[in-house]
Scaffold this motif. Structure first.
Motif, mmCIF file in Angstrom:
data_model
loop_
_atom_site.group_PDB
_atom_site.id
_atom_site.type_symbol
_atom_site.label_atom_id
_atom_site.label_comp_id
_atom_site.label_asym_id
_atom_site.label_seq_id
_atom_site.Cartn_x
_atom_site.Cartn_y
_atom_site.Cartn_z
ATOM 1 N N ALA A 91 -7.823 -4.057 9.841
ATOM 2 C CA ALA A 91 -6.585 -4.248 9.523
ATOM 3 C C ALA A 91 -5.443 -3.438 10.080
ATOM 4 O O ALA A 91 -5.587 -2.427 10.648
ATOM 5 C CB ALA A 91 -6.327 -3.940 7.710
ATOM 6 N N HIS A 92 -4.473 -4.226 10.484
ATOM 7 C CA HIS A 92 -3.096 -3.557 11.285
ATOM 8 C C HIS A 92 -1.983 -3.819 10.700
ATOM 9 O O HIS A 92 -1.649 -5.119 10.346
ATOM 10 C CB HIS A 92 -3.345 -3.937 12.746
ATOM 11 N N SER A 93 -1.137 -3.138 10.535
ATOM 12 C CA SER A 93 0.173 -3.322 9.744
ATOM 13 C C SER A 93 1.305 -3.488 10.870
ATOM 14 O O SER A 93 1.151 -2.697 11.857
ATOM 15 C CB SER A 93 0.724 -2.230 9.066
ATOM 16 N N VAL A 94 1.818 -4.863 11.048
ATOM 17 C CA VAL A 94 2.711 -5.115 12.074
ATOM 18 C C VAL A 94 3.934 -4.285 11.927
ATOM 19 O O VAL A 94 4.364 -3.638 12.604
ATOM 20 C CB VAL A 94 2.754 -6.678 12.098
ATOM 21 N N PHE A 95 4.582 -4.258 10.551
ATOM 22 C CA PHE A 95 5.674 -3.425 10.263
ATOM 23 C C PHE A 95 5.217 -2.242 9.400
ATOM 24 O O PHE A 95 4.647 -2.803 8.283
ATOM 25 C CB PHE A 95 6.737 -4.513 9.719
ATOM 26 N N LEU A 96 5.731 -1.169 9.523
ATOM 27 C CA LEU A 96 5.188 -0.131 8.267
ATOM 28 C C LEU A 96 5.832 -0.540 7.132
ATOM 29 O O LEU A 96 5.172 -0.412 6.040
ATOM 30 C CB LEU A 96 5.790 1.013 8.632
ATOM 31 N N ALA B 275 0.785 -1.201 -0.035
ATOM 32 C CA ALA B 275 0.091 0.042 -0.022
ATOM 33 C C ALA B 275 0.889 1.005 0.135
ATOM 34 O O ALA B 275 1.870 1.475 0.717
ATOM 35 C CB ALA B 275 -0.860 0.135 1.303
ATOM 36 N N ASN B 276 0.323 2.134 -0.838
ATOM 37 C CA ASN B 276 1.248 3.406 -0.810
ATOM 38 C C ASN B 276 2.665 3.367 -1.227
ATOM 39 O O ASN B 276 3.412 3.929 -0.767
ATOM 40 C CB ASN B 276 1.080 4.274 0.426
ATOM 41 N N GLY B 277 3.074 2.283 -1.920
ATOM 42 C CA GLY B 277 4.140 2.064 -2.487
ATOM 43 C C GLY B 277 5.195 1.425 -1.608
ATOM 44 O O GLY B 277 6.375 1.259 -1.700
ATOM 45 N N ARG B 278 4.584 0.800 -0.416
ATOM 46 C CA ARG B 278 5.430 0.217 0.583
ATOM 47 C C ARG B 278 5.143 -1.305 0.592
ATOM 48 O O ARG B 278 3.773 -1.570 0.774
ATOM 49 C CB ARG B 278 5.266 0.894 1.870
ATOM 50 N N ASN B 279 6.096 -2.173 0.962
ATOM 51 C CA ASN B 279 5.792 -3.498 1.403
ATOM 52 C C ASN B 279 5.548 -3.550 2.784
ATOM 53 O O ASN B 279 6.526 -3.400 3.798
ATOM 54 C CB ASN B 279 6.883 -4.204 1.070
ATOM 55 N N MET B 280 4.224 -4.047 3.351
ATOM 56 C CA MET B 280 4.063 -4.125 4.795
ATOM 57 C C MET B 280 3.601 -5.441 5.015
ATOM 58 O O MET B 280 3.163 -6.257 4.151
ATOM 59 C CB MET B 280 2.675 -3.164 5.144
ATOM 60 N N ILE B 281 3.788 -5.682 6.198
ATOM 61 C CA ILE B 281 3.371 -7.041 6.905
ATOM 62 C C ILE B 281 1.920 -6.737 7.772
ATOM 63 O O ILE B 281 2.117 -5.719 8.538
ATOM 64 C CB ILE B 281 4.194 -7.742 7.687
ATOM 65 N N ALA B 282 0.939 -7.119 7.401
ATOM 66 C CA ALA B 282 -0.210 -6.834 8.126
ATOM 67 C C ALA B 282 -0.928 -8.133 8.617
ATOM 68 O O ALA B 282 -0.798 -9.093 8.297
ATOM 69 C CB ALA B 282 -1.133 -5.981 7.258
ATOM 70 N N SER B 283 -2.115 -7.724 9.507
ATOM 71 C CA SER B 283 -2.870 -8.708 9.990
ATOM 72 C C SER B 283 -4.314 -8.122 9.827
ATOM 73 O O SER B 283 -4.323 -6.834 9.747
ATOM 74 C CB SER B 283 -2.792 -9.006 11.302
ATOM 75 N N SER B 284 -5.506 -8.799 9.470
ATOM 76 C CA SER B 284 -6.798 -8.149 9.340
ATOM 77 C C SER B 284 -7.677 -9.284 10.264
ATOM 78 O O SER B 284 -7.431 -10.447 9.893
ATOM 79 C CB SER B 284 -7.071 -8.156 7.820
#
Ligand code: ATP
Ligand code: MG
Length: 396
Positions: free
Chosen positions: A41-46, A18-27
């Motif tokens: 949804a919550h990104s664990v690492f930005l 999202a927004n050009g960044r690779n994140m690790i997320a949980s939903s």
């Protein structure tokens, strides 16, 4: 996120761009009256780069702790600590230095107590290509028989009641890449000898209660002050294990067999204890060195080290800066009178001197009671009276 919305199942730790960044997320689905009405949804690492940085930080911390732990398992001594310049000693050290260069060769070190077996084992490890890896000493006498197996080989989770939840590595595993020093190997029971033999044949260990063999990359150094050859003959030590250990044999020399080194060892201990005891003893008389050279040293270098320490403490308390015979009490006891055959005294004087010292010792042990002292010496009371008079002992 869409998947959670569709399935109503929570999903943890997926890649989310999202927004050009690779994140690790949980939903996690938001459910109301059995209906999915939304997704949290919550990104664990930005950014995955943040995760990478965090992992790198953790790895460097782990490495730091590993290094710290490895200092507990380091060999303390090196060849520089082995003092001696006699021919036999130099020869032994030369061979040991060569064997150090062969990092896989098993070494057996034998010799009397106090001759420096442990010092040599340390030095061999420190000189080898395994020096940056652990040096693990196992004192085969100190570990109770029923614990030795788990100490050496470790155990797996739940191997027996009371076992630590996560299991425990054995000494062989801890020594991985380095050296395992099996000290006092002559004291190992027959049952353990068999188990050890299997390990040394396969070069792998299995934790107690485990099923996964661990391939070993260790050098084995074993030491004992017992005569293993003799023990094999008597059936107290397994011959096959003896052969396995005896790939390269180094025999330490008793101190009385390289007396030329006594003076240089004394010099070494003077320096060492001046620093350690914070005293300033300048030297030792030649006559005392001679006497010490005539002594038999049943406890070898360890005994010499101990008597030097004691003598230096006594001298310092007295305020003398030179060591002399009186600081080495054992030289003056009746049973260790050093007699050198090139002395200028004749036999009669030497014998009388000896007799005087024996009587002195007997009187001390008898608390100056003449009857008791006479009994100790197996002579009658009047003979003792006569001798006490002759040697000018004060008595009543
Ligand atoms: N050649 C030497 N130079 C300096 N110090 C020595 C030498 N040999 C032995 N020592 C000292 O003597 C002491 C005993 O040495 P070490 O523990 O290596 O003996 P050991 O042969 O393993 O004895 P044991 O059979 O009783 O275990 C140590 O304090 C060691 O520093
Ligand atoms: Mg030892």
């Amino acid at each position: 996120m869409d998947l959670t919305l569709a399935s109503g199942e929570a999903i943890y730790g997926y890649n989310w761009r999202a927004n050009g960044r690779n994140m690790i997320a949980s939903s996690i689905p938001i459910i109301q009256d059995g209906q999915v009405i939304g997704v949290f949804a919550h990104s664990v690492f930005l950014d995955i780069l943040d995760a990478k940085e965090m992992i790198e930080n953790l790895l460097s911390q782990i490495n730091m702790y590993k290094r710290e732990i490895s200092t507990f398992h380091q060999a303390k001594y090196s060849f520089d600590d082995l003092i001696g310049s006699s021919q036999e000693f130099i020869k032994l050290i030369k061979i040991a230095r060569q064997i150090a260069k062969h990092p896989d060769t098993t070494v057996l070190i034998t010799g009397e107590s106090g001759t420096g077996k442990e010092l040599l084992a340390n030095s061999i490890h420190n000189r080898s290509s395994r020096s940056s890896r652990p040096f693990i000493r196992v004192n085969c006498t100190a570990i109770p028989e029923n614990l030795l197996e788990t100490e050496l080989f470790g155990y797996e989770e739940g191997a027996y009641t009371g076992a630590k939840k996560r299991g425990k590595p054995g000494k062989f595993e801890l020594a991985q890449g380095g050296t395992i020093f099996l000290d006092e190997i002559g004291e190992m029971s027959f049952v353990m000898q068999s188990k050890l033999l299997t390990v040394l044949q396969e070069y792998e260990v299995e934790r107690v209660g485990g099923s996964r063999p661990i391939i070993l990359d260790v050098r084995v150094i074993a030491a004992t002050n017992r005569d293993l050859n003799q023990m094999v003959t008597e059936g107290a030590f397994r011959q096959d294990l003896y052969f396995r250990l005896n790939v390269f044999h180094l025999e330490m020399i008793p101190l009385r067999a390289h007396k030329e080194d006594i003076a240089i060892l004394i010099e070494h201990f003077l320096k060492k204890f001046n620093v350690r005891l914070r005293v300033d003893i300048k030297g030792i008389s030649d006559k005392t060195i001679k006497s010490l050279e005539h002594y038999q040293w049943p406890g070898n270098v360890r005994e010499l080290e101990n008597v030097m320490e004691r003598a230096m403490i006594i001298a310092d308390m007295e305020g003398s800066s030179m060591l002399s015979r009186r600081h080495f009490g054992f030289l003056n006891t009746a049973f260790d009178v050093p007699v050198s055959l090139n002395q200028t005294q004749d036999l009669k004087t030497i014998t009388q001197d000896f007799e005087r010292q024996v009587i002195k010792r007997a009187m001390q042990e008898a608390n100056n009671d003449i009857l008791t002292a006479a009994k100790l010496l197996s002579i009658d009371r009047t003979t003792l009276y006569r001798k006490l008079k002759k040697y000018n002992f004060p008595f009543s």
